[in-house]
Design an enzyme around this catalytic site. Sequence first.
Site, PDB file in Angstrom:
ATOM      1  N   ASP A 175     -12.753  13.368   2.925  1.00 38.20           N
ATOM      2  CA  ASP A 175     -13.180  14.943   2.673  1.00 38.20           C
ATOM      3  C   ASP A 175     -11.708  15.686   3.134  1.00 38.20           C
ATOM      4  OD1 ASP A 175     -13.880  18.051   2.495  1.00 38.20           O
ATOM      5  OD2 ASP A 175     -15.800  17.073   2.062  1.00 38.20           O
ATOM      6  N   SER A 202     -15.624  21.564  -1.926  1.00 35.83           N
ATOM      7  CA  SER A 202     -16.162  20.278  -1.919  1.00 35.83           C
ATOM      8  C   SER A 202     -17.311  20.199  -2.873  1.00 35.83           C
ATOM      9  CB  SER A 202     -16.449  19.822  -0.489  1.00 35.83           C
ATOM     10  OG  SER A 202     -15.285  19.605   0.431  1.00 35.83           O
ATOM     11  N   HIS A 229     -24.816  18.502   3.653  1.00 42.38           N
ATOM     12  CA  HIS A 229     -23.516  19.374   3.315  1.00 42.38           C
ATOM     13  C   HIS A 229     -23.057  18.945   1.949  1.00 42.38           C
ATOM     14  CE1 HIS A 229     -19.452  20.622   4.949  1.00 42.38           C
ATOM     15  NE2 HIS A 229     -20.225  21.656   5.244  1.00 42.38           N
ATOM     16  N   ASP A 269     -11.868  17.063   6.672  1.00 44.34           N
ATOM     17  CA  ASP A 269     -11.374  18.284   6.402  1.00 44.34           C
ATOM     18  C   ASP A 269     -11.751  19.379   7.512  1.00 44.34           C
ATOM     19  OD1 ASP A 269     -11.703  20.384   4.290  1.00 44.34           O
ATOM     20  OD2 ASP A 269     -13.873  20.401   5.250  1.00 44.34           O
ATOM     21  N   HIS A 271      -8.963  22.161   8.659  1.00 44.65           N
ATOM     22  CA  HIS A 271      -9.123  23.578   8.642  1.00 44.65           C
ATOM     23  C   HIS A 271      -8.664  24.258   9.826  1.00 44.65           C
ATOM     24  CE1 HIS A 271     -11.269  24.658   4.922  1.00 44.65           C
ATOM     25  NE2 HIS A 271     -11.896  23.440   4.853  1.00 44.65           N
ATOM     26  N   ASP A 275     -11.924  14.365  -2.222  1.00 45.84           N
ATOM     27  CA  ASP A 275     -12.202  15.553  -2.976  1.00 45.84           C
ATOM     28  C   ASP A 275     -11.234  16.716  -3.440  1.00 45.84           C
ATOM     29  OD1 ASP A 275     -12.521  16.159  -0.533  1.00 45.84           O
ATOM     30  OD2 ASP A 275     -14.640  17.072  -0.680  1.00 45.84           O
ATOM     31  N   HIS A 323      -8.559  25.001   1.436  1.00 48.56           N
ATOM     32  CA  HIS A 323      -8.050  23.782   0.640  1.00 48.56           C
ATOM     33  C   HIS A 323      -6.702  24.217   0.029  1.00 48.56           C
ATOM     34  CE1 HIS A 323     -12.454  22.730   0.725  1.00 48.56           C
ATOM     35  NE2 HIS A 323     -11.957  22.689   1.875  1.00 48.56           N
TER      36      HIS A 323
HETATM   37 ZN   LIG Z   1     -12.975  22.113   3.575  1.00 46.12          ZN
END
Ligand SMILES: [Zn+2]
Length: 502
Positions: free
Chosen positions: A43, A87, A138, A269, A273, A311, A408
């Site tokens: 991710d 995602s 998720h 991911d 972030h 993704d 993203h």
């Molecule tokens: Zn994210």
Amino acid sequence: MKKFLSFFIVLVIAVSFLAATSHIYTVAEAAPPAKNVILFIGDGMGYGHLTLGRIFKGNALTMDGFTYNGTVSTYPNDPAEKWVTDSAAAGTAIATGVKTYNAAISVDVNKKPVETILEIAQKKGKATGLVTTTRITHATPAVFAAHNADRNAENKIAVDILNHKVDVLLGGGKQHFIPKEQGGKREDDRNLITEAKKMGYTVVENKDEMLKVTEGKLLGFFKMSHLSYEMDRDPKREPSLADMTKKAIEILSKDKDGFFLMVEGGRIDHAAHTHDGAAVARDVLAFDEAVKIALDFAKDRKNTLVIVTADHETGGLSIGGYGQYNFKPEILKRQKNSIADVIASKLTPDNIKQVFSQYLGIEDLTIDEMILMLNAFKEKDKNPSAVANMCADIVSRRALLGWTSTAHTGTDVPIMAYGPYAEAFTGHIDNTDIFKLMMQAMGLDKNIKMGSLSGSLFLYPSHRIKLFWGKKESNEALTLHLHKGCVSDTDGQTYSLSNKNK
Ligand SMILES: [Zn+2]
């Protein structure tokens, strides 16, 4: 001798041409289907994340060793956020072949459910599994075994996932399976864990319990919410992504009809972030170890397709930044824990110097950096992650690790494949093509129309960027796509290898 040599050269060229040609046809028509598909999704894992992981390891990644690889476009079908996917939309594209809006869990733009690769594999009698380091509810795991107009409806998604009777479910997110009075988040008093046991699941909550299970339906929750970042994980209690992948393959491979397994490195991911480079690197390496488990299984079997992709990219991560031709990984390597989950929770306005020294190995915090941290504490009420973000940005700036966003980005992501049909995962494809290629590889739909997006006149249909110029027959891009045996024109008419001369 000279004559013989030139004859030999011509022969070699002819043989390699024939080999190349038959190679193409192997992909398009002749290859036997893949019995098993193992799909890895890192991710938020863009190219910068891979480079960072490799630098941390000081050696090639397992992911560097794939012969067949390509790039993937990730944009959603979302009028408000045209270029940058979340995602949920990206996962839906991979799981169903349908572009949708951000936050959609395997529903189309009209909020109608779309069938997923996991559901199709189940119908064909295959065993299925979902393994993740995030909550199992998720977005990324959810898109394979749930349908919902909103990714945040995780209590409902939990019920949907359970109803799908996926054989192996391993990850976090127990909170959405138990009622509030038992410390969960469910408002309806249902205990889905009790229900799962009645359905025949063995439910495990730590690594040892998981390792003991060797067959049957398995549900493993190792945390109420997400699993730990790799650098915070207690290896005695919490299984690694590789541990979970190994267990899932062990159980699923007992099905004589084969299996479909999705494995997500979900916290790459989250770390990106926050701009936490060390946590990104450690989670990329944990993901890479899980990939190795799958490759070791696939090796010599010739019936298992392993696909590794992402993704979307998170953070706009770059090796080097701030206008400088350098990068200092040694600064990131001193960090002991994740910034978001551990270091930020230790920080108070009074202990900044001490925590930076103890957890980040930074002994010379400047006055400017101190002021930035103190200001972040003032912002905390408005933005709960302000302290973590500022701490991570100070470390990144020192290490010259660049970031362009806390969200993203719309840049391409990597894809690589091993096993039957791996050749098809090369060049540039769209994320919806991943679904189509998996379907084709598993022999689940021989008539599937390929390249409806990547092979169409407009690479980005909603943005009208032209992929093909001039006459189709003489077009290089068209030729490039022909090797996948799947090109369609704007009317959706498919040009397969078998009818290309018609
Ligand atoms: Zn994210």
